[in-house]
Design an enzyme around this catalytic site. Structure first.
Site, PDB file in Angstrom:
ATOM      1  N   TYR A 133      -1.060 -14.283   0.351  1.00 44.41           N
ATOM      2  CA  TYR A 133      -0.216 -14.030  -0.815  1.00 44.41           C
ATOM      3  C   TYR A 133       1.089 -13.385  -0.368  1.00 44.41           C
ATOM      4  O   TYR A 133       1.144 -12.740   0.675  1.00 44.41           O
ATOM      5  CB  TYR A 133      -0.935 -13.156  -1.846  1.00 44.41           C
ATOM      6  CG  TYR A 133      -1.537 -11.877  -1.336  1.00 44.41           C
ATOM      7  CD1 TYR A 133      -0.761 -10.753  -1.150  1.00 44.41           C
ATOM      8  CD2 TYR A 133      -2.906 -11.804  -1.060  1.00 44.41           C
ATOM      9  CE1 TYR A 133      -1.322  -9.568  -0.709  1.00 44.41           C
ATOM     10  CE2 TYR A 133      -3.472 -10.621  -0.608  1.00 44.41           C
ATOM     11  CZ  TYR A 133      -2.686  -9.506  -0.428  1.00 44.41           C
ATOM     12  OH  TYR A 133      -3.241  -8.339   0.016  1.00 44.41           O
ATOM     13  N   ARG A 138       0.817  -1.205   0.000  1.00 42.60           N
ATOM     14  CA  ARG A 138       0.000   0.000   0.000  1.00 42.60           C
ATOM     15  C   ARG A 138       0.862   1.271   0.000  1.00 42.60           C
ATOM     16  O   ARG A 138       0.613   2.219  -0.736  1.00 42.60           O
ATOM     17  CB  ARG A 138      -0.784  -0.009   1.304  1.00 42.60           C
ATOM     18  CG  ARG A 138      -2.178   0.372   1.231  1.00 42.60           C
ATOM     19  CD  ARG A 138      -2.802  -0.059   2.547  1.00 42.60           C
ATOM     20  NE  ARG A 138      -3.818  -1.033   2.277  1.00 42.60           N
ATOM     21  CZ  ARG A 138      -5.039  -0.704   1.869  1.00 42.60           C
ATOM     22  NH1 ARG A 138      -5.387   0.547   1.726  1.00 42.60           N
ATOM     23  NH2 ARG A 138      -5.920  -1.625   1.618  1.00 42.60           N
ATOM     24  N   ASP A 192     -13.491   6.119  -1.442  1.00 47.14           N
ATOM     25  CA  ASP A 192     -14.302   5.525  -0.384  1.00 47.14           C
ATOM     26  C   ASP A 192     -15.345   6.490   0.174  1.00 47.14           C
ATOM     27  O   ASP A 192     -16.364   6.054   0.714  1.00 47.14           O
ATOM     28  CB  ASP A 192     -13.410   5.043   0.768  1.00 47.14           C
ATOM     29  CG  ASP A 192     -12.843   3.648   0.518  1.00 47.14           C
ATOM     30  OD1 ASP A 192     -13.072   3.097  -0.585  1.00 47.14           O
ATOM     31  OD2 ASP A 192     -12.185   3.106   1.433  1.00 47.14           O
TER      32      ASP A 192
HETATM   33  C1  LIG Z   1      -8.910  -5.196   4.374  1.00 45.81           C
HETATM   34  C2  LIG Z   1      -8.973  -4.352   3.118  1.00 45.81           C
HETATM   35  C3  LIG Z   1      -8.348  -4.796   1.961  1.00 45.81           C
HETATM   36  C4  LIG Z   1      -8.405  -4.034   0.792  1.00 45.81           C
HETATM   37  N1  LIG Z   1      -7.799  -4.509  -0.326  1.00 45.81           N
HETATM   38  C5  LIG Z   1      -7.842  -3.777  -1.461  1.00 45.81           C
HETATM   39  C6  LIG Z   1      -7.191  -4.246  -2.629  1.00 45.81           C
HETATM   40  O1  LIG Z   1      -6.561  -5.307  -2.616  1.00 45.81           O
HETATM   41  N2  LIG Z   1      -7.278  -3.500  -3.768  1.00 45.81           N
HETATM   42  C7  LIG Z   1      -7.974  -2.299  -3.815  1.00 45.81           C
HETATM   43  O2  LIG Z   1      -8.036  -1.656  -4.874  1.00 45.81           O
HETATM   44  N3  LIG Z   1      -8.596  -1.830  -2.702  1.00 45.81           N
HETATM   45  C8  LIG Z   1      -8.546  -2.529  -1.534  1.00 45.81           C
HETATM   46  N4  LIG Z   1      -9.138  -2.056  -0.410  1.00 45.81           N
HETATM   47  C9  LIG Z   1      -9.840  -0.752  -0.463  1.00 45.81           C
HETATM   48  C10 LIG Z   1      -8.901   0.434  -0.410  1.00 45.81           C
HETATM   49  O3  LIG Z   1      -8.037   0.318   0.684  1.00 45.81           O
HETATM   50  C11 LIG Z   1      -9.699   1.730  -0.285  1.00 45.81           C
HETATM   51  O4  LIG Z   1     -10.794   1.693  -1.156  1.00 45.81           O
HETATM   52  C12 LIG Z   1      -8.842   2.933  -0.649  1.00 45.81           C
HETATM   53  O5  LIG Z   1      -7.738   3.018   0.204  1.00 45.81           O
HETATM   54  C13 LIG Z   1      -9.675   4.217  -0.553  1.00 45.81           C
HETATM   55  O6  LIG Z   1      -8.854   5.334  -0.785  1.00 45.81           O
HETATM   56  P1  LIG Z   1      -9.385   6.785  -0.437  1.00 45.81           P
HETATM   57  O7  LIG Z   1      -8.294   7.716  -0.828  1.00 45.81           O
HETATM   58  O8  LIG Z   1     -10.748   6.981  -0.995  1.00 45.81           O
HETATM   59  O9  LIG Z   1      -9.568   6.790   1.147  1.00 45.81           O
HETATM   60  P2  LIG Z   1      -8.478   6.617   2.311  1.00 45.81           P
HETATM   61  O10 LIG Z   1      -7.369   5.789   1.881  1.00 45.81           O
HETATM   62  O11 LIG Z   1      -9.247   6.223   3.521  1.00 45.81           O
HETATM   63  O12 LIG Z   1      -7.902   8.102   2.522  1.00 45.81           O
HETATM   64  C14 LIG Z   1      -8.644   9.106   3.155  1.00 45.81           C
HETATM   65  C15 LIG Z   1      -7.689  10.173   3.666  1.00 45.81           C
HETATM   66  O13 LIG Z   1      -8.444  11.264   4.135  1.00 45.81           O
HETATM   67  C16 LIG Z   1      -7.947  11.678   5.396  1.00 45.81           C
HETATM   68  N5  LIG Z   1      -9.089  12.321   6.076  1.00 45.81           N
HETATM   69  C17 LIG Z   1     -10.161  11.723   6.641  1.00 45.81           C
HETATM   70  N6  LIG Z   1     -11.013  12.645   7.116  1.00 45.81           N
HETATM   71  C18 LIG Z   1     -10.469  13.861   6.836  1.00 45.81           C
HETATM   72  C19 LIG Z   1     -10.897  15.195   7.053  1.00 45.81           C
HETATM   73  N7  LIG Z   1     -12.059  15.494   7.670  1.00 45.81           N
HETATM   74  N8  LIG Z   1     -10.097  16.211   6.634  1.00 45.81           N
HETATM   75  C20 LIG Z   1      -8.895  15.947   6.003  1.00 45.81           C
HETATM   76  N9  LIG Z   1      -8.454  14.704   5.784  1.00 45.81           N
HETATM   77  C21 LIG Z   1      -9.240  13.663   6.174  1.00 45.81           C
HETATM   78  C22 LIG Z   1      -7.431  10.428   6.044  1.00 45.81           C
HETATM   79  O14 LIG Z   1      -6.488  10.720   7.061  1.00 45.81           O
HETATM   80  C23 LIG Z   1      -6.823   9.712   4.837  1.00 45.81           C
HETATM   81  O15 LIG Z   1      -5.493  10.097   4.632  1.00 45.81           O
HETATM   82  C24 LIG Z   1      -9.094  -2.788   0.779  1.00 45.81           C
HETATM   83  C25 LIG Z   1      -9.708  -2.332   1.947  1.00 45.81           C
HETATM   84  C26 LIG Z   1      -9.647  -3.098   3.106  1.00 45.81           C
HETATM   85  C27 LIG Z   1     -10.328  -2.581   4.349  1.00 45.81           C
END
Ligand SMILES: Cc1cc2nc3c(=O)[nH]c(=O)nc-3n(C[C@H](O)[C@H](O)[C@H](O)COP(=O)(O)OP(=O)(O)OC[C@H]3O[C@@H](n4cnc5c(N)ncnc54)[C@H](O)[C@@H]3O)c2cc1C
Length: 393
Positions: free
Chosen positions: A218, A109, A295
């Site tokens: 894996y 990651r 997300d």
């Molecule tokens: C067990 C597990 C396994 C997974 N495996 C996979 C995989 O193999 N392949 C895949 O594609 N996906 C996988 N996922 C999904 C993937 O991890 C997420 O979908 C992805 O990380 C989402 O990215 P994001 O940037 O939307 O959110 P996040 O990675 O959650 O980033 C959100 C960011 O916003 C910040 N934040 C939160 N609130 C605020 C606020 N109010 N103000 C400012 N900053 C804030 C946080 O600190 C964080 O840095 C997996 C998830 C899980 C739980």
């Protein structure tokens, strides 16, 4: 329009937020990324990076770096945890690469996040701010005022909520309560490769599909460590994420599993609990000058391993839409229109895959029957909707 109002604000510097900033920069559009944490970083273990995610990383100029640091898998294998029989075996060799234009990678990651972060740092189009927790926003005639927890405000032409599954921007925008957590308990562990029995040391994920549960493991990049995860459906309340659990609690739930899988499951000395947070699709996430991404917009169960991939695709799409329209509101509407059906399909498919993994009794036999005679081209055909490159990437 002043320089400060022309830029787009992005709440959250995870994989989605950084990819959006980079994609917008590559279209010549400035952004400010507001991250609540004191540094930009990704914790946690492995990330499956499917071809569609790699297409976006390629377009952002970091694909090669991610592929170099990742393990390119040989196949995807699913075995029936009760009988041990192979149910699905999809080769990810040259045929796969040729069909989808990219391999299937297992990355760390932090490597994916780090590649995006370094690329963001190398362009003056992206301003990265830490200790900047977005608390609320108000819409102005020409854009938004974003209010941070420390009382300061940031002015921008638009706001992208990429603040993850517990998004504050979503709460202000959609207000549909906390995400669902029901039913899934995950146990995770890291297993040093030298402890793995020889017959389990493969360069691909092996998934054991069992009644109400599944297990996957894996190897990570240099194959020195295996990432292990066991998921079980439960009607009881699930443990909080990050608790340490001893093997007997976990193994007791998997005693119907094939001895070959138990060889691996009995290796870790302890497990860390993890929960799944997800939502069902919604019909709208763009409202005027504010929208959601990753997300925050469409959190899904992890069975399809596509959450980060969908966040990356969102980033490519939103940058294309903002570049094509001078009006942020029009661009955000268009982005939603292009992305909603595909991300909703991923959310729904992830739940359906979960049901396939966890089938028991007659459903289990039906599942095995469905997959039994599927040819390689047929497998690829069914994956094409997901792994092919969308027009906006
Ligand atoms: C067990 C597990 C396994 C997974 N495996 C996979 C995989 O193999 N392949 C895949 O594609 N996906 C996988 N996922 C999904 C993937 O991890 C997420 O979908 C992805 O990380 C989402 O990215 P994001 O940037 O939307 O959110 P996040 O990675 O959650 O980033 C959100 C960011 O916003 C910040 N934040 C939160 N609130 C605020 C606020 N109010 N103000 C400012 N900053 C804030 C946080 O600190 C964080 O840095 C997996 C998830 C899980 C739980």
């Amino acid at each position: 329009v002043t320089k400060a109002t022309a830029r787009v604000a992005i709440a959250g510097g995870g994989i989605g937020g950084l990819a959006a900033a980079l994609a917008l920069a590559r279209q010549g559009l400035p952004t400010v990324v507001l991250e609540q944490a004191s540094e930009f970083r990704e914790i946690g273990a492995g990330l499956q990076v499917a071809p569609n995610a790699l297409h976006v990383l390629d377009a952002l100029g970091v694909g090669e770096r991610v592929k170099r640091s990742a393990l390119l898998i040989e196949r995807m294998l699913m075995r029936d945890a009760v009988t041990g029989e192979t149910v699905v075996d999809i080769p990810c060799d040259d045929r796969f690469k040729e069909r989808f234009g990219n391999p299937y990678a297992l990355a760390h990651r932090a490597d994916v996040h780090g590649a995006l972060l370094d690329a963001c740092k190398s362009t003056e189009m992206v301003e990265l701010r830490t200790n900047s927790k977005v608390q609320s926003f108000s819409v102005t005639p020409g854009g938004v005022f974003v209010r941070l927890a420390d009382g300061t405000t940031v002015q921008a032409s638009g706001l992208i909520g990429a603040d993850g599954v517990n998004s504050t921007v979503r709460e202000c925008l959609v207000n549909d309560g906390p995400p669902l957590t029901s039913g899934f308990q995950i146990y995770r562990a890291a297993i040093p490769a030298e402890r793995m029995p020889q017959r389990h040391r493969h360069a691909y994920p092996l998934l054991w599909a069992g009644p109400n549960s599944h297990v996957i493991y894996y190897p990570m990049r240099d194959r020195s460590v295996f990432n292990f995860g066991a998921t079980v459906m439960t009607n009881d309340s699930v443990r909080k994420a990050g608790e340490t659990v001893m093997p007997d609690e976990m193994l007791g739930l998997f005693n119907s599993y094939h001895p070959e899988s138990l060889e691996v499951m009995s290796l870790p000395e302890q497990f860390q609990t993890w929960t799944i947070q997800y939502r069902h699709p919604i019909e709208r996430w763009s409202f005027g000058h504010v929208t959601l991404l990753g997300d925050a917009a469409h959190p899904m169960t992890q069975f399809l391993a596509q959450g980060a991939a969908m966040a990356l695709e969102d980033a490519a799409c939103i940058a294309r839409c903002v570049a094509e329209s001078a009006d942020v509101q029009v661009a955000f509407e268009r982005y939603q229109e292009l992305r909603l059906p595909r991300t909703a399909r991923a959310q729904i498919s992830a739940l359906m895959i979960g049901r396939l993994f966890h089938a028991q009794g007659i459903e289990r036999k039906v599942r095995n029957e469905i997959f039994r005679d599927r040819t390689v081209p047929e497998h690829y055909q069914r994956l094409a909707w997901l792994y092919d490159k969308p027009a906006y990437v």
